[in-house]
Scaffold this motif. Structure first.
Motif, PDB file in Angstrom:
ATOM      1  N   VAL A  17       0.868  -1.170   0.000  1.00 36.75           N
ATOM      2  CA  VAL A  17       0.000   0.000   0.000  1.00 36.75           C
ATOM      3  C   VAL A  17       0.909   1.225   0.000  1.00 36.75           C
ATOM      4  N   ARG A  36       1.176   5.359  -0.070  1.00 33.10           N
ATOM      5  CA  ARG A  36       0.377   6.542   0.280  1.00 33.10           C
ATOM      6  C   ARG A  36       0.022   7.325  -0.974  1.00 33.10           C
ATOM      7  N   GLY A  37      -1.235   7.687  -1.043  1.00 34.47           N
ATOM      8  CA  GLY A  37      -1.714   8.517  -2.153  1.00 34.47           C
ATOM      9  C   GLY A  37      -2.169   9.868  -1.643  1.00 34.47           C
ATOM     10  N   HIS A  51      -7.702   7.116   1.945  1.00 39.42           N
ATOM     11  CA  HIS A  51      -7.894   5.681   1.688  1.00 39.42           C
ATOM     12  C   HIS A  51      -6.682   4.880   2.165  1.00 39.42           C
ATOM     13  N   TYR A  52      -5.494   5.448   2.075  1.00 42.43           N
ATOM     14  CA  TYR A  52      -4.263   4.798   2.534  1.00 42.43           C
ATOM     15  C   TYR A  52      -4.399   4.357   3.988  1.00 42.43           C
ATOM     16  N   GLU A  53      -4.832   5.270   4.861  1.00 42.29           N
ATOM     17  CA  GLU A  53      -4.964   4.943   6.278  1.00 42.29           C
ATOM     18  C   GLU A  53      -5.988   3.837   6.496  1.00 42.29           C
ATOM     19  N   CYS A  60      -4.396   0.452   5.254  1.00 34.38           N
ATOM     20  CA  CYS A  60      -3.315   0.024   6.156  1.00 34.38           C
ATOM     21  C   CYS A  60      -3.858  -0.433   7.501  1.00 34.38           C
ATOM     22  N   THR A 110       3.510  -0.991   3.972  1.00 35.45           N
ATOM     23  CA  THR A 110       2.803   0.287   4.039  1.00 35.45           C
ATOM     24  C   THR A 110       3.873   1.365   3.946  1.00 35.45           C
ATOM     25  N   GLU A 134       5.523   5.171   1.942  1.00 36.69           N
ATOM     26  CA  GLU A 134       5.248   6.517   1.445  1.00 36.69           C
ATOM     27  C   GLU A 134       5.407   6.622  -0.073  1.00 36.69           C
TER      28      GLU A 134
END
Length: 183
Positions: free
Chosen positions: A84, A86-87, A91-93, A96, A119, A121
């Motif tokens: 995953v 980060r975008g 949604h990332y959080e 994850c 997870t 960056e």
């Protein structure tokens, strides 16, 4: 600097019976996933184990696939793999936190799961972590699953001596004072 830190790695566990592991991967970032899977396969095979592989569309589906497999198959342990990155949205959080929490809950129910869902960056961080000649997080997740399987096998047959277990094979019935009647 994180690249120069040395980490202690436990010795690979040994098994008296073969170990069967299910690798569940989300190939959303295919090249990253392929490296994670290669590391996991190599670690399982080095421990004398066998593996099977299933793919899921995303990291959120991985815990559900493991739960379904646990109810419908006979794997000793599981390796969860994916990435995953980060975008621009929250949604990332969600992905994850929810995938990690679900895997942890399955583990607390007794499943032996190595979590190798990266997870990160950015893509560069993922590439470094997935590299089988580098951080090899796929191999690390497989090693975690194998260690949990070894621990479960060690303790599975032991009893704390509590509960409703008969003291012997002869079960006395109510009212039987001399032991002449058994169930």
């Amino acid at each position: 600097m994180a690249g120069t830190e040395q980490h202690y790695v436990l010795d690979r566990p040994a098994f008296d019976r073969p170990v069967k592991i299910l690798i569940v991967v989300s190939p959303y970032y295919k090249d990253i996933a392929d490296n994670l899977v290669a590391g996991a396969k190599a670690e399982i095979e080095a421990a004398g184990g066998t593996w099977d592989l299933v793919e899921m569309p995303g990291a959120l589906e991985i815990p559900t696939a493991i739960g379904i497999s646990d109810r419908a198959s006979n794997f000793d342990g599981y390796v969860a793999l994916g990435c995953v990155i980060r975008g621009e949205t929250s949604h990332y959080e969600t992905v994850c936190n929810d995938s990690s929490r679900a895997l942890q809950l399955l583990g607390l129910q007794g499943l032996c799961i190595g979590n190798g869902i990266l997870t990160v960056e950015n893509r560069k961080q993922a590439e470094v972590r997935a590299d089988t000649k580098g951080q090899n997080k796929g191999g690390g997740a497989a090693a975690a699953a194998l260690h949990l399987v070894a621990l479960a096998r060690k303790w599975r047959g032991q009893s704390k001596g509590i509960g409703f277990k008969p003291a012997s094979e002869n079960i006395l019935l109510a009212g039987d004072t001399d032991g002449s009647t058994t169930a």
